[in-house]
Design a protein around this motif. Sequence first.
Motif, PDB file in Angstrom:
ATOM      1  N   UNK A  16       0.813  -1.202   0.000  1.00 27.77           N
ATOM      2  CA  UNK A  16       0.000   0.000   0.000  1.00 27.77           C
ATOM      3  C   UNK A  16       0.853   1.262   0.000  1.00 27.77           C
ATOM      4  N   UNK A  17       1.987   1.233   0.700  1.00 28.24           N
ATOM      5  CA  UNK A  17       2.904   2.375   0.667  1.00 28.24           C
ATOM      6  C   UNK A  17       3.331   2.668  -0.768  1.00 28.24           C
ATOM      7  N   UNK A  38       0.663   7.143   5.858  1.00 33.79           N
ATOM      8  CA  UNK A  38       1.405   6.054   6.495  1.00 33.79           C
ATOM      9  C   UNK A  38       0.429   4.927   6.803  1.00 33.79           C
ATOM     10  N   UNK A  39       0.846   3.697   6.519  1.00 33.20           N
ATOM     11  CA  UNK A  39      -0.016   2.546   6.773  1.00 33.20           C
ATOM     12  C   UNK A  39       0.460   1.776   7.998  1.00 33.20           C
ATOM     13  N   UNK A  68      -7.248  -3.574  -0.045  1.00 30.60           N
ATOM     14  CA  UNK A  68      -6.505  -3.913   1.160  1.00 30.60           C
ATOM     15  C   UNK A  68      -6.550  -2.856   2.238  1.00 30.60           C
ATOM     16  N   UNK A  69      -7.090  -1.658   1.944  1.00 28.52           N
ATOM     17  CA  UNK A  69      -7.191  -0.610   2.958  1.00 28.52           C
ATOM     18  C   UNK A  69      -8.371  -0.921   3.872  1.00 28.52           C
ATOM     19  N   UNK A  70      -8.107  -0.998   5.162  1.00 25.04           N
ATOM     20  CA  UNK A  70      -9.146  -1.309   6.147  1.00 25.04           C
ATOM     21  C   UNK A  70      -9.799  -0.060   6.718  1.00 25.04           C
ATOM     22  N   UNK A  71      -9.055   1.021   6.769  1.00 18.94           N
ATOM     23  CA  UNK A  71      -9.581   2.260   7.305  1.00 18.94           C
ATOM     24  C   UNK A  71      -8.738   3.427   6.843  1.00 18.94           C
TER      25      UNK A  71
END
Length: 235
Positions: A16-17, A38-39, A68-71
């Motif tokens: 994700x970065x 920042x993840x 894949x991003x949860x929040x």
Amino acid sequence: MSPLSQERLRKRDRFLDQAVREMWKYDERLRGLDVEVRFDRGVAHLTGEVDSTAQLRTARDLVGRLDGVLGVWDRVRVDGRDPVVLDLGCGAQKQYPGNFGVDLYRTPEVDVLADVSSGLPFADASVDRVFLVHILEHLIDFLPLVDEVHRILRPDGVAFVLSPWWQYVNAVADPTHVRMLDVQTIKGICRRPGSRRLWYPLHAACDGASIFAELQPLADESEYPDEAELSRFFD
């Protein structure tokens, strides 16, 4: 659904970065925005400064669309103003330095002593962000608190929810947990029969252990999303 391993979450954060760096490089809507992303275990943390709430909303929306991003949590200055951010039931830990910690018991992180189950000592439309991290599951009836958060948030404000998923062992292992949540619970919160407190679901997800949601208060029924848009998160 099994919880994601810590190793997989770390690898996902690295992916994700890279995805965000490429998005900021090639998407003209983001170019020039002074926002750092920042993840941490699938949750995007946005900091920095933008000129308008529309720019922040664009950044939040595009980051939230990445697989894949949860929040998507943020503490971003807008038009030169620091956001007013509450951490409800913060205990000994705030989500960001500079947040206002609110709790029933005094700790070094608590700035305002209050029983959050009995109303919030803040004016209408006075707050930009509210964190509800591991708090709803401790309240027999959390809807009055949700309504209070709706009241104190500005129209472009956001409530961040994090709670154990009802099928994960940690949801029932803690004897102080009295309510169980699912992603569908978030849908029920957004629009309740007989309630005028409507929420727009900016994001909702489950990683097999926790429920994540970001909710924006709505002032009018006409702003509520249609079923096609809701299907992104809910059955």
